[in-house]
Design a protein around this motif. Structure first.
Motif, PDB file in Angstrom:
ATOM      1  N   ALA A 124       0.603  -8.492  -4.295  1.00 44.15           N
ATOM      2  CA  ALA A 124       1.896  -7.959  -3.889  1.00 44.15           C
ATOM      3  C   ALA A 124       2.030  -7.805  -2.383  1.00 44.15           C
ATOM      4  CB  ALA A 124       2.128  -6.597  -4.557  1.00 44.15           C
ATOM      5  N   GLY A 125       0.952  -8.032  -1.635  1.00 45.04           N
ATOM      6  CA  GLY A 125       0.976  -7.869  -0.191  1.00 45.04           C
ATOM      7  C   GLY A 125       0.626  -9.144   0.545  1.00 45.04           C
ATOM      8  N   TYR A 126       0.319  -8.999   1.809  1.00 46.14           N
ATOM      9  CA  TYR A 126       0.000 -10.164   2.634  1.00 46.14           C
ATOM     10  C   TYR A 126      -0.789  -9.727   3.858  1.00 46.14           C
ATOM     11  CZ  TYR A 126       4.226  -8.188   4.720  1.00 46.14           C
ATOM     12  OH  TYR A 126       5.147  -7.318   5.249  1.00 46.14           O
ATOM     13  N   ILE A 127      -1.410 -10.690   4.512  1.00 43.55           N
ATOM     14  CA  ILE A 127      -2.105 -10.440   5.775  1.00 43.55           C
ATOM     15  C   ILE A 127      -1.551 -11.393   6.835  1.00 43.55           C
ATOM     16  CG2 ILE A 127      -4.236  -9.492   4.781  1.00 43.55           C
ATOM     17  CD1 ILE A 127      -4.408 -12.946   6.124  1.00 43.55           C
ATOM     18  N   LYS A 128      -1.687 -10.996   8.082  1.00 46.89           N
ATOM     19  CA  LYS A 128      -1.193 -11.803   9.200  1.00 46.89           C
ATOM     20  C   LYS A 128      -2.359 -12.536   9.864  1.00 46.89           C
ATOM     21  CE  LYS A 128       0.855 -11.240  13.820  1.00 46.89           C
ATOM     22  NZ  LYS A 128       1.389 -10.261  14.803  1.00 46.89           N
ATOM     23  N   PHE A 129      -2.115 -13.779  10.276  1.00 46.02           N
ATOM     24  CA  PHE A 129      -3.109 -14.543  11.017  1.00 46.02           C
ATOM     25  C   PHE A 129      -2.862 -14.402  12.521  1.00 46.02           C
ATOM     26  CE2 PHE A 129      -3.053 -17.393   7.134  1.00 46.02           C
ATOM     27  CZ  PHE A 129      -4.274 -16.948   6.663  1.00 46.02           C
TER      28      PHE A 129
ATOM     29  N   GLU B 245       9.738  10.345  -8.754  1.00 48.00           N
ATOM     30  CA  GLU B 245       9.058  10.998  -9.864  1.00 48.00           C
ATOM     31  C   GLU B 245       7.548  10.741  -9.846  1.00 48.00           C
ATOM     32  OE1 GLU B 245      10.979   9.643 -13.381  1.00 48.00           O
ATOM     33  OE2 GLU B 245      12.837  10.751 -12.985  1.00 48.00           O
ATOM     34  N   GLY B 246       7.099  10.057  -8.807  1.00 44.33           N
ATOM     35  CA  GLY B 246       5.676   9.801  -8.690  1.00 44.33           C
ATOM     36  C   GLY B 246       5.195   8.559  -9.409  1.00 44.33           C
ATOM     37  N   ASN B 247       6.139   7.778  -9.935  1.00 39.86           N
ATOM     38  CA  ASN B 247       5.762   6.537 -10.612  1.00 39.86           C
ATOM     39  C   ASN B 247       5.511   5.432  -9.585  1.00 39.86           C
ATOM     40  OD1 ASN B 247       6.195   7.631 -13.288  1.00 39.86           O
ATOM     41  ND2 ASN B 247       8.394   7.492 -12.849  1.00 39.86           N
ATOM     42  N   GLU B 248       4.451   4.732  -9.771  1.00 42.97           N
ATOM     43  CA  GLU B 248       4.038   3.707  -8.817  1.00 42.97           C
ATOM     44  C   GLU B 248       4.844   2.422  -8.974  1.00 42.97           C
ATOM     45  OE1 GLU B 248      -0.418   3.466  -7.512  1.00 42.97           O
ATOM     46  OE2 GLU B 248      -0.055   1.978  -9.081  1.00 42.97           O
ATOM     47  N   TYR B 249       5.302   1.906  -7.837  1.00 42.95           N
ATOM     48  CA  TYR B 249       5.961   0.601  -7.856  1.00 42.95           C
ATOM     49  C   TYR B 249       4.903  -0.488  -8.032  1.00 42.95           C
ATOM     50  CZ  TYR B 249      10.230   2.809  -6.036  1.00 42.95           C
ATOM     51  OH  TYR B 249      11.342   3.603  -5.870  1.00 42.95           O
ATOM     52  N   ASP B 250       5.295  -1.572  -8.686  1.00 44.23           N
ATOM     53  CA  ASP B 250       4.353  -2.665  -8.912  1.00 44.23           C
ATOM     54  C   ASP B 250       4.216  -3.591  -7.714  1.00 44.23           C
ATOM     55  OD1 ASP B 250       3.515  -2.077 -11.551  1.00 44.23           O
ATOM     56  OD2 ASP B 250       5.440  -2.794 -12.317  1.00 44.23           O
ATOM     57  N   ASN B 251       5.270  -3.658  -6.893  1.00 45.08           N
ATOM     58  CA  ASN B 251       5.281  -4.669  -5.832  1.00 45.08           C
ATOM     59  C   ASN B 251       5.565  -4.132  -4.434  1.00 45.08           C
ATOM     60  OD1 ASN B 251       4.901  -7.035  -7.569  1.00 45.08           O
ATOM     61  ND2 ASN B 251       6.885  -6.465  -8.422  1.00 45.08           N
ATOM     62  N   LEU B 252       5.482  -2.812  -4.265  1.00 42.77           N
ATOM     63  CA  LEU B 252       5.718  -2.234  -2.941  1.00 42.77           C
ATOM     64  C   LEU B 252       4.426  -1.617  -2.404  1.00 42.77           C
ATOM     65  CD1 LEU B 252       9.228  -0.509  -3.309  1.00 42.77           C
ATOM     66  CD2 LEU B 252       8.666  -2.652  -2.153  1.00 42.77           C
ATOM     67  N   VAL B 253       3.772  -2.352  -1.521  1.00 38.47           N
ATOM     68  CA  VAL B 253       2.519  -1.863  -0.934  1.00 38.47           C
ATOM     69  C   VAL B 253       2.831  -0.879   0.182  1.00 38.47           C
ATOM     70  CG1 VAL B 253       0.449  -2.527   0.361  1.00 38.47           C
ATOM     71  CG2 VAL B 253       1.274  -3.977  -1.519  1.00 38.47           C
ATOM     72  N   GLN B 254       2.241   0.298   0.093  1.00 43.17           N
ATOM     73  CA  GLN B 254       2.449   1.335   1.107  1.00 43.17           C
ATOM     74  C   GLN B 254       1.475   1.173   2.264  1.00 43.17           C
ATOM     75  OE1 GLN B 254       1.014   5.701   0.849  1.00 43.17           O
ATOM     76  NE2 GLN B 254       3.080   5.749   0.009  1.00 43.17           N
ATOM     77  N   SER B 255       0.224   0.856   1.944  1.00 42.26           N
ATOM     78  CA  SER B 255      -0.799   0.684   2.983  1.00 42.26           C
ATOM     79  C   SER B 255      -1.908  -0.222   2.461  1.00 42.26           C
ATOM     80  CB  SER B 255      -1.379   2.037   3.409  1.00 42.26           C
ATOM     81  OG  SER B 255      -2.041   2.664   2.319  1.00 42.26           O
ATOM     82  N   GLN B 256      -2.687  -0.746   3.411  1.00 46.64           N
ATOM     83  CA  GLN B 256      -3.817  -1.608   3.055  1.00 46.64           C
ATOM     84  C   GLN B 256      -4.888  -1.494   4.120  1.00 46.64           C
ATOM     85  OE1 GLN B 256      -0.822  -4.843   3.251  1.00 46.64           O
ATOM     86  NE2 GLN B 256      -2.461  -6.048   4.229  1.00 46.64           N
TER      87      GLN B 256
END
Length: 276
Positions: free
Chosen positions: A202-207, A250-261
């Protein structure tokens, strides 16, 4: 008399058979070719359900005969409701135009980063009621396969030391890929912000691109990128990449929204193709 003739025939046939074996052992090319039927004879397991598939055998196949080119310009292959990206790497890091069949037809696969029958697992999206969709894959444990390729009929060295990347156990954990040897233009994708990126779940990295002579390489100049091959990376292959996901009110986790890595960028070193 008949027994003597029979014995003589057995000796003659045995001598011929042994001579044939000796001639093969003296022909390295013959030995290499003799392995090919074994590669092609690998039986891929049947999928037991929509969640589980098995990596195909690509070795020995012409590159134009495997997968398809997506609208996004990537070479992909279908596995059930999902797909995997096929990344082709040449011995010298030369660029292969995967949108041109004439270019693909010039190459044959010599090795792959995941062995045939490696397990590919899917997790499917669900609707608001928690019912699973049949054809919407939310995540998968393997997203790409690296294929070593060489020119058809070429005897050039094709052993590139492929690294098998640990499959992702869940949406929170991924493992950094091995980019060494890849052509820069076929590595990741260009973001809308003008950066060179790569997807991981669900996330990505930068080169961060660093040339061997310090010259600037514009990540938006695709034609320029084709002239470079990756020689190293600042984060080792199979280093663990961890995600924390955002939650709703409500504290439910999103499947595709990364908060941090824990890893946001990788520095990759490159040199011009053909510059030893």
């Amino acid at each position: 008399m008949k027994r003597a003739i029979s014995l003589l025939l057995v000796i003659v046939m045995t001598t011929i058979a042994l001579a044939g074996c000796d001639s093969k052992s003296e022909n390295p090319a013959g030995n290499a070719n003799s392995k090919q039927p074994t590669d092609e004879s690998i039986t891929i397991k049947n999928s037991p359900d929509k969640y589980t598939w098995y990596i195909k055998n690509y070795v020995g196949k012409n590159c134009a005969s495997i997968g398809y080119t997506s609208m996004g310009g990537d070479r992909m292959d279908h596995y059930g409701a999902g797909y995997i990206e096929l990344v082709m790497v040449t011995p010298d890091g030369a660029y292969i135009d995967i949108e041109t069949d004439d270019d693909l037809k010039q190459y044959v696969v010599t090795a792959q980063s995941y062995a045939p029958n490696t397990e590919l697992k899917y997790v499917f999206d669900t609707d608001e009621a928690g019912n699973e969709y049949e054809n919407l894959v939310q995540s998968q444990n393997i997203e790409e396969i690296v294929l070593c390729v060489k020119k058809v009929g070429s005897s050039e060295e094709t052993s590139l030391g492929l690294t098998e990347i640990t499959p992702s156990p869940d949406k929170y954990t991924w493992y950094i890929r091995d980019y060494s040897g890849r052509n820069l233009a076929s590595c990741g994708y260009l973001s809308m912000g003008g950066d060179r990126m790569d997807h991981y779940g669900a996330g990505y990295i930068k080169f961060v691109i660093v040339s061997d002579d310090g010259s600037f390489i514009d990540p938006e100049d695709t034609e320029l990128l084709k002239n470079y091959v990756i020689t190293g990376q600042s984060v080792s292959p199979n280093t663990e990449l961890k995600y924390v996901f955002s939650t709703d009110s409500e504290g439910n986790e999103y499947d595709n929204l990364v908060q941090s890595q824990n890893i946001e960028e990788i520095e990759i070193t490159v040199k011009p193709v053909g510059n030893n």
